[in-house]
Write a protein that holds these residues in place. Sequence first.
Motif, PDB file in Angstrom:
ATOM      1  N   ALA A  22      30.383   2.466  61.220  1.00 30.58           N
ATOM      2  CA  ALA A  22      29.350   1.569  60.136  1.00 30.58           C
ATOM      3  C   ALA A  22      28.484   2.659  59.924  1.00 30.58           C
ATOM      4  N   GLU A  23      28.176   3.716  61.253  1.00 29.34           N
ATOM      5  CA  GLU A  23      26.424   3.754  61.539  1.00 29.34           C
ATOM      6  C   GLU A  23      27.003   4.856  61.518  1.00 29.34           C
ATOM      7  N   ARG A  24      27.734   5.820  61.616  1.00 28.78           N
ATOM      8  CA  ARG A  24      28.182   7.271  60.946  1.00 28.78           C
ATOM      9  C   ARG A  24      27.561   7.016  59.595  1.00 28.78           C
ATOM     10  N   ILE A  25      28.364   5.886  58.751  1.00 26.18           N
ATOM     11  CA  ILE A  25      28.391   6.874  57.403  1.00 26.18           C
ATOM     12  C   ILE A  25      26.339   6.354  57.123  1.00 26.18           C
ATOM     13  N   LYS A  26      26.257   5.225  57.418  1.00 24.07           N
ATOM     14  CA  LYS A  26      24.621   5.747  57.388  1.00 24.07           C
ATOM     15  C   LYS A  26      23.996   7.113  57.633  1.00 24.07           C
ATOM     16  N   THR A  27      24.436   7.472  58.887  1.00 23.34           N
ATOM     17  CA  THR A  27      23.410   8.584  59.006  1.00 23.34           C
ATOM     18  C   THR A  27      24.578  10.110  58.996  1.00 23.34           C
ATOM     19  N   ARG A  28      25.199  10.108  58.292  1.00 22.52           N
ATOM     20  CA  ARG A  28      26.537  11.359  57.863  1.00 22.52           C
ATOM     21  C   ARG A  28      26.277  11.616  56.744  1.00 22.52           C
ATOM     22  N   ALA A  29      26.535  10.018  55.481  1.00 24.53           N
ATOM     23  CA  ALA A  29      27.735  10.124  54.166  1.00 24.53           C
ATOM     24  C   ALA A  29      26.232  10.185  52.815  1.00 24.53           C
ATOM     25  N   PHE A  30      26.947  10.593  52.495  1.00 25.77           N
ATOM     26  CA  PHE A  30      25.787  11.161  50.966  1.00 25.77           C
ATOM     27  C   PHE A  30      26.332   9.623  49.816  1.00 25.77           C
ATOM     28  N   ASP A  31      24.597   9.823  49.400  1.00 23.66           N
ATOM     29  CA  ASP A  31      25.276   8.659  47.710  1.00 23.66           C
ATOM     30  C   ASP A  31      26.115   9.380  47.319  1.00 23.66           C
ATOM     31  N   GLY A  32      26.931   8.355  46.745  1.00 22.31           N
ATOM     32  CA  GLY A  32      28.225   8.721  45.430  1.00 22.31           C
ATOM     33  C   GLY A  32      29.474   8.960  45.825  1.00 22.31           C
ATOM     34  N   MET A  33      29.289   9.146  47.670  1.00 14.32           N
ATOM     35  CA  MET A  33      30.845   9.490  47.721  1.00 14.32           C
ATOM     36  C   MET A  33      31.435   7.695  48.091  1.00 14.32           C
ATOM     37  N   LEU A  34      32.293   7.776  48.378  1.00 12.25           N
ATOM     38  CA  LEU A  34      33.180   6.569  48.456  1.00 12.25           C
ATOM     39  C   LEU A  34      33.779   6.878  50.380  1.00 12.25           C
ATOM     40  N   CYS A  35      33.208   5.953  50.840  1.00  5.87           N
ATOM     41  CA  CYS A  35      33.397   5.575  52.358  1.00  5.87           C
ATOM     42  C   CYS A  35      33.948   4.730  53.076  1.00  5.87           C
ATOM     43  N   TYR A  36      34.880   5.128  53.711  1.00  7.38           N
ATOM     44  CA  TYR A  36      35.623   4.490  54.719  1.00  7.38           C
ATOM     45  C   TYR A  36      35.575   4.649  56.388  1.00  7.38           C
ATOM     46  N   THR A  37      35.355   3.337  57.366  1.00  7.24           N
ATOM     47  CA  THR A  37      35.390   3.541  58.365  1.00  7.24           C
ATOM     48  C   THR A  37      36.859   3.738  58.927  1.00  7.24           C
TER      49      THR A  37
ATOM     50  N   ASP B  40      22.140   7.636  71.191  1.00  7.33           N
ATOM     51  CA  ASP B  40      23.800   6.808  71.120  1.00  7.33           C
ATOM     52  C   ASP B  40      22.998   5.922  68.993  1.00  7.33           C
ATOM     53  N   GLU B  41      24.071   6.009  68.782  1.00 10.90           N
ATOM     54  CA  GLU B  41      23.444   5.543  67.324  1.00 10.90           C
ATOM     55  C   GLU B  41      23.595   4.439  67.669  1.00 10.90           C
ATOM     56  N   THR B  42      24.219   3.561  68.688  1.00 10.28           N
ATOM     57  CA  THR B  42      24.582   2.005  69.241  1.00 10.28           C
ATOM     58  C   THR B  42      22.662   0.983  68.763  1.00 10.28           C
ATOM     59  N   THR B  43      21.385   2.450  69.555  1.00  9.85           N
ATOM     60  CA  THR B  43      20.454   2.234  69.809  1.00  9.85           C
ATOM     61  C   THR B  43      19.639   1.044  68.927  1.00  9.85           C
ATOM     62  N   GLY B  44      19.682   1.825  67.673  1.00  9.48           N
ATOM     63  CA  GLY B  44      19.038   1.041  66.607  1.00  9.48           C
ATOM     64  C   GLY B  44      17.910   1.948  66.501  1.00  9.48           C
ATOM     65  N   GLU B  45      17.528   2.281  67.088  1.00 10.50           N
ATOM     66  CA  GLU B  45      16.604   3.154  67.365  1.00 10.50           C
ATOM     67  C   GLU B  45      15.850   4.175  65.927  1.00 10.50           C
ATOM     68  N   GLU B  46      16.693   5.839  67.011  1.00 12.68           N
ATOM     69  CA  GLU B  46      17.253   7.024  65.959  1.00 12.68           C
ATOM     70  C   GLU B  46      18.621   6.660  65.325  1.00 12.68           C
ATOM     71  N   GLY B  47      19.207   6.355  65.773  1.00  8.70           N
ATOM     72  CA  GLY B  47      20.661   5.734  64.949  1.00  8.70           C
ATOM     73  C   GLY B  47      20.819   5.314  63.619  1.00  8.70           C
ATOM     74  N   LEU B  48      19.722   4.977  63.100  1.00  6.44           N
ATOM     75  CA  LEU B  48      19.846   4.827  61.518  1.00  6.44           C
ATOM     76  C   LEU B  48      18.889   5.613  60.609  1.00  6.44           C
ATOM     77  N   THR B  49      18.595   6.909  61.170  1.00  5.45           N
ATOM     78  CA  THR B  49      17.600   8.024  60.971  1.00  5.45           C
ATOM     79  C   THR B  49      18.745   9.083  60.288  1.00  5.45           C
ATOM     80  N   HIS B  50      18.896   9.577  59.219  1.00  5.16           N
ATOM     81  CA  HIS B  50      20.118  10.329  58.299  1.00  5.16           C
ATOM     82  C   HIS B  50      19.895  11.650  58.889  1.00  5.16           C
ATOM     83  N   ALA B  51      20.966  12.178  59.669  1.00  5.02           N
ATOM     84  CA  ALA B  51      21.241  13.259  59.805  1.00  5.02           C
ATOM     85  C   ALA B  51      19.928  14.784  58.936  1.00  5.02           C
ATOM     86  N   ILE B  52      20.113  14.768  58.107  1.00  5.49           N
ATOM     87  CA  ILE B  52      19.294  15.566  57.097  1.00  5.49           C
ATOM     88  C   ILE B  52      17.746  15.674  57.841  1.00  5.49           C
TER      89      ILE B  52
END
Length: 260
Positions: A216-231, A97-109
């Motif tokens: 926004a959580e999915r941006i933190k855990t799935r996106a990469f620097d240099g991308m232009l991201c929206y929710t 659950d990415e809303t828990t704040g535990e593993e939720g801010l860990t990038h998928a990589i």
Amino acid sequence: MRILLTRFGGLGDLFYIEPTIRALSNKYETKDIVLRTHEDYKNVFACHPCISNIVLDDNRRSLGYFYNNEPVEGAQWGGVNPNFDLHFDFSRCLHFDETTGEEGLTHAIDVFSSVANISLEDKKPRMFYNKVVVPKVKILAQLKSAGEDRDLSKDIKIRDVIKSFPNSEFIGETFIRHNEFMSKIEACDIFVGTESSGVIAAHAMGKKTIGIYKNAERIKTRAFDGMLCYTQHNMIDRVEDLASGIRKFGLEIQETDTSL
């Protein structure tokens, strides 16, 4: 040293595992890494220099190695030796659950590399495939996603914004083979995608990449620097931001092609 990796899909998740594959190959000084995956993804790492074989299985794990137990012997392995020194099972990763704040801010990589207990010096996925000849386009868009909550292919406003730019094309709404899919991404200048495999591949290829993520959580855990991201929420309410983003990435193109 022989290593078995288990991940049944999807395509984007396999891309997130790619840096870990190279790191394992370097750590254990081996190219004898076998990927066990679903038939739909048999071609994803067919050209990867660290993958020696790909074996096909299903979620029932007919080949064995369920919770690291013994393999099922027999012809199902297709001639591949079913005995390995190490087995890393990535099939249950990212089910949190990415809303828990535990593993939720860990990038998928990092989630995948932690399963293999390995540190990554290079976290950017690399793409390996057989290039095919496809037409070049300025904007390639993938709005279709396997996850219904991320699928934007029926959003008329977003589609109209993309179609308002000349030489744009949509991808992923009909089946094409993996090598053609990757080659089309390589042949574009700007890639626009929902949260799926295309944005990962486009960024890895150095394309100007715009990603539309579930939140926004999915941006933190799935996106990469240099991308232009929206929710998705912001994009649905403010589609003009997408047009502005495309123009921002297209400024260099506009200097040589005033039709954009």
